[in-house]
Design an enzyme around this catalytic site. Structure first.
Site, short mmCIF file in Angstrom:
data_model
loop_
_atom_site.label_atom_id
_atom_site.label_comp_id
_atom_site.label_asym_id
_atom_site.label_seq_id
_atom_site.Cartn_x
_atom_site.Cartn_y
_atom_site.Cartn_z
N ASP A 29 0.85 -1.19 0.00
CA ASP A 29 0.00 0.00 0.00
C ASP A 29 0.89 1.25 0.00
OD1 ASP A 29 -3.21 0.53 1.11
OD2 ASP A 29 -1.79 2.19 1.14
N ILE A 30 0.51 2.23 -0.81
CA ILE A 30 1.31 3.45 -0.96
C ILE A 30 1.25 4.34 0.29
CG2 ILE A 30 -0.43 5.02 -1.96
CD1 ILE A 30 1.61 5.68 -4.14
N ASN B 241 -13.18 -3.31 2.15
CA ASN B 241 -14.27 -2.34 2.20
C ASN B 241 -15.10 -2.36 0.91
OD1 ASN B 241 -13.18 -1.44 4.69
ND2 ASN B 241 -11.75 -0.11 3.61
N GLN C 292 -14.69 2.55 1.35
CA GLN C 292 -13.95 2.22 0.11
C GLN C 292 -13.64 3.51 -0.65
OE1 GLN C 292 -16.00 -0.46 -2.58
NE2 GLN C 292 -14.15 -0.84 -3.79
N HIS D 188 -10.26 -4.89 -3.48
CA HIS D 188 -8.93 -5.17 -2.91
C HIS D 188 -9.10 -5.61 -1.47
CE1 HIS D 188 -9.85 -0.90 -2.48
NE2 HIS D 188 -9.26 -0.96 -1.31
N HIS E 274 -7.18 -5.77 2.19
CA HIS E 274 -6.06 -5.22 2.96
C HIS E 274 -5.48 -6.29 3.87
CE1 HIS E 274 -6.99 -0.83 2.38
NE2 HIS E 274 -8.18 -1.30 2.16
P1 AMP Z 1 -9.92 1.51 0.51
O1 AMP Z 1 -10.15 2.67 1.40
O2 AMP Z 1 -10.30 0.19 1.13
O3 AMP Z 1 -10.54 1.71 -0.86
O4 AMP Z 1 -8.35 1.42 0.33
C1 AMP Z 1 -7.63 2.00 -0.70
C2 AMP Z 1 -6.17 1.81 -0.40
O5 AMP Z 1 -5.43 1.93 -1.58
C3 AMP Z 1 -5.60 2.84 0.59
O6 AMP Z 1 -5.02 2.16 1.71
C4 AMP Z 1 -4.57 3.58 -0.24
O7 AMP Z 1 -3.45 3.97 0.51
C5 AMP Z 1 -4.21 2.57 -1.30
N1 AMP Z 1 -3.74 3.12 -2.56
C6 AMP Z 1 -4.32 4.09 -3.30
N2 AMP Z 1 -3.60 4.32 -4.42
C7 AMP Z 1 -2.55 3.46 -4.41
C8 AMP Z 1 -1.45 3.20 -5.27
N3 AMP Z 1 -1.28 3.89 -6.40
N4 AMP Z 1 -0.57 2.24 -4.92
C9 AMP Z 1 -0.73 1.53 -3.77
N5 AMP Z 1 -1.75 1.72 -2.92
C10 AMP Z 1 -2.64 2.67 -3.21
#
Ligand code: AMP
Ligand code: ZN
Length: 138
Positions: free
Chosen positions: A32-33, A88, A95, A101, A103
């Site tokens: 995760d970024i 989520n 989400q 995805h 986590h």
């Molecule tokens: P959610 O809130 O469950 O939709 O989680 C989205 C997740 O994606 C968050 O933890 C972000 O930090 C992660 N995220 C968003 N963009 C990227 C990316 N380009 N590379 C890696 N993780 C990402």
């Protein structure tokens, strides 16, 4: 199917580089970024499904089997003290990226996060509980 406007389609397809820790025909697992803790990873299916409702049962099953394998691997490699698995669906559930995805969040004693996912506890009457029980019983 892929969605040309979806960032996780581009990442899972390798079009945008990522810190990939695992890949097979069906999934890519990336760091995760903006991680909750060190090692926070995301399981991304390579097909575009906005959420769990759109995903075939078989793929959902494979995602959970992969989560189980990665939980063991990550816990051993990171020597973490625990691990949260969360997923989520929908804005109301938090989400933010609308490509399914899962986590995987390694947890460490005193990592600064709450011990568990937080929610307020409702106090429901017996009638309310009974109504929900009726609605949900399969
Ligand atoms: P959610 O809130 O469950 O939709 O989680 C989205 C997740 O994606 C968050 O933890 C972000 O930090 C992660 N995220 C968003 N963009 C990227 C990316 N380009 N590379 C890696 N993780 C990402
Ligand atoms: Zn997508």
């Amino acid at each position: 199917m892929r969605d040309s406007n979806c960032i996780f389609c581009k990442i899972s397809g390798g079009e945008i580089p990522s810190k990939t820790i695992y890949e097979d025909e069906e999934f890519r697992v990336i760091l995760d970024i903006s991680p909750a803790t060190k090692g926070h990873a995301l399981i991304l299916p390579k097909e575009h499904y906005a959420n769990i409702y759109e995903m075939p049962e078989e793929t959902a099953g494979h995602a959970m089997i992969l989560a189980k394998k990665l939980a063991k691997h990550m816990t051993e490699a990171l020597q973490c003290d625990g691990l949260n698995i969360m997923q989520n669906n929908g804005e109301a559930a938090g989400q933010t990226v609308f490509h399914y995805h899962m986590h995987l969040i390694p947890r460490y004693e005193q990592d600064g996060n709450a011990d568990k996912l937080c929610w307020n506890h409702l106090e429901l009457s017996q009638e309310e509980l009974e109504e929900i029980h009726q609605k949900l019983s399969l």
